[in-house]
Motif scaffolding. Structure first.
Motif, short mmCIF file in Angstrom:
data_model
loop_
_atom_site.label_atom_id
_atom_site.label_comp_id
_atom_site.label_asym_id
_atom_site.label_seq_id
_atom_site.Cartn_x
_atom_site.Cartn_y
_atom_site.Cartn_z
N ASP A 97 -3.69 -5.03 0.16
CA ASP A 97 -3.35 -5.04 1.58
C ASP A 97 -3.87 -3.80 2.30
O ASP A 97 -4.41 -3.89 3.41
CB ASP A 97 -1.83 -5.15 1.77
N ALA A 98 -3.74 -2.64 1.66
CA ALA A 98 -4.22 -1.41 2.28
C ALA A 98 -5.74 -1.44 2.44
O ALA A 98 -6.27 -1.11 3.51
CB ALA A 98 -3.79 -0.19 1.46
N LEU A 99 -6.45 -1.85 1.38
CA LEU A 99 -7.90 -1.93 1.46
C LEU A 99 -8.33 -2.90 2.54
O LEU A 99 -9.22 -2.60 3.35
CB LEU A 99 -8.50 -2.34 0.11
N THR A 100 -7.70 -4.06 2.58
CA THR A 100 -8.05 -5.07 3.58
C THR A 100 -7.82 -4.54 4.99
O THR A 100 -8.66 -4.72 5.88
CB THR A 100 -7.24 -6.36 3.34
N ALA A 105 -9.90 -2.09 9.99
CA ALA A 105 -9.94 -0.98 10.95
C ALA A 105 -11.37 -0.49 11.14
O ALA A 105 -11.79 -0.19 12.26
CB ALA A 105 -9.03 0.16 10.49
N GLN A 106 -12.14 -0.45 10.05
CA GLN A 106 -13.55 -0.05 10.16
C GLN A 106 -14.34 -1.08 10.94
O GLN A 106 -15.19 -0.74 11.77
CB GLN A 106 -14.17 0.15 8.78
N ALA A 107 -14.04 -2.36 10.72
CA ALA A 107 -14.74 -3.42 11.45
C ALA A 107 -14.45 -3.37 12.95
O ALA A 107 -15.28 -3.77 13.76
CB ALA A 107 -14.34 -4.79 10.90
N ASP A 108 -13.30 -2.83 13.30
CA ASP A 108 -12.89 -2.78 14.71
C ASP A 108 -13.44 -1.57 15.46
O ASP A 108 -13.16 -1.40 16.64
CB ASP A 108 -11.36 -2.76 14.81
N TRP A 118 -6.14 6.23 8.95
CA TRP A 118 -6.04 6.10 7.50
C TRP A 118 -4.60 6.40 7.06
O TRP A 118 -4.01 5.67 6.27
CB TRP A 118 -6.98 7.09 6.81
N ALA A 119 -4.06 7.52 7.55
CA ALA A 119 -2.71 7.92 7.17
C ALA A 119 -1.68 6.87 7.56
O ALA A 119 -0.77 6.56 6.78
CB ALA A 119 -2.37 9.27 7.80
N GLU A 120 -1.80 6.31 8.77
CA GLU A 120 -0.86 5.27 9.22
C GLU A 120 -0.91 4.06 8.29
O GLU A 120 0.13 3.53 7.88
CB GLU A 120 -1.21 4.81 10.64
N GLN A 124 2.02 2.96 5.59
CA GLN A 124 2.65 1.65 5.71
C GLN A 124 2.70 0.93 4.35
O GLN A 124 3.71 0.33 4.00
CB GLN A 124 1.87 0.79 6.71
N HIS A 125 1.63 1.02 3.59
CA HIS A 125 1.56 0.30 2.32
C HIS A 125 2.08 1.11 1.13
O HIS A 125 2.43 0.54 0.09
CB HIS A 125 0.13 -0.17 2.06
N PHE A 126 2.13 2.42 1.29
CA PHE A 126 2.64 3.30 0.24
C PHE A 126 3.60 4.31 0.84
O PHE A 126 3.31 5.50 0.93
CB PHE A 126 1.48 4.03 -0.46
N PRO A 127 4.79 3.83 1.28
CA PRO A 127 5.75 4.75 1.90
C PRO A 127 6.25 5.79 0.89
O PRO A 127 6.24 5.52 -0.32
CB PRO A 127 6.88 3.83 2.36
#
Length: 138
Positions: A97-100, A105-108, A118-120, A124-127
């Motif tokens: 999920d994080a990689l996707t 985000a890079q595509a956008d 990146w941190a956000e 989110q995926h690794f609290p």
């Protein structure tokens, strides 16, 4: 009064040029602050080599950028399809999920995904592990 960084002059070992209106100044900002400068005559071999290397490097970057822009949409789509095909209960789910999300985000964006984004996403995926209120220490 502002503190201007000190400029260190480095003599070119090919042309030994001095500052002047017909000469070229190459300046660098040093990591720890300060400026390093070297002056070159118009026909200086070191300057010509530097200009060739800059142009070759710039051309390589343009070619790599064009290639990446051409393949990125298809690679991005394959990633999304592979991520969607993974079982929901896989231990790798947060990583997928994080990689996707990072790739999306890079595509956008046209540039780079900024560090706070990146941190956000990673947060989110690794609290962070929060302390267990039921656990007591002695």
């Amino acid at each position: 009064m502002t503190d201007e960084p000190e400029t260190e002059r480095i003599d070119c070992t090919d042309c030994f040029a001095l500052p002047g209106p017909d000469n070229t100044r190459i300046a660098y900002v040093k990591t720890g602050g300060g400026i390093s400068e070297t002056w070159h005559t118009p026909d200086c071999p070191a300057l010509v080599i530097m200009e060739i290397n800059f142009e070759e490097g710039s051309q390589r970057v343009r070619e790599q950028d064009a290639w990446a822009k051409g393949v990125f949409p298809a690679v991005h789509e394959r990633l999304k399809q592979a991520a969607a095909a993974m079982p929901a209960d896989t231990a790798a789910k947060p990583f997928i999920d994080a990689l996707t999300e990072l790739v999306q985000a890079q595509a956008d964006t046209e540039g780079f995904v900024v560090l706070h984004r990146w941190a956000e996403i990673l947060e989110q995926h690794f609290p962070p592990d929060l302390p267990d209120p039921d656990r007591t220490t002695e």
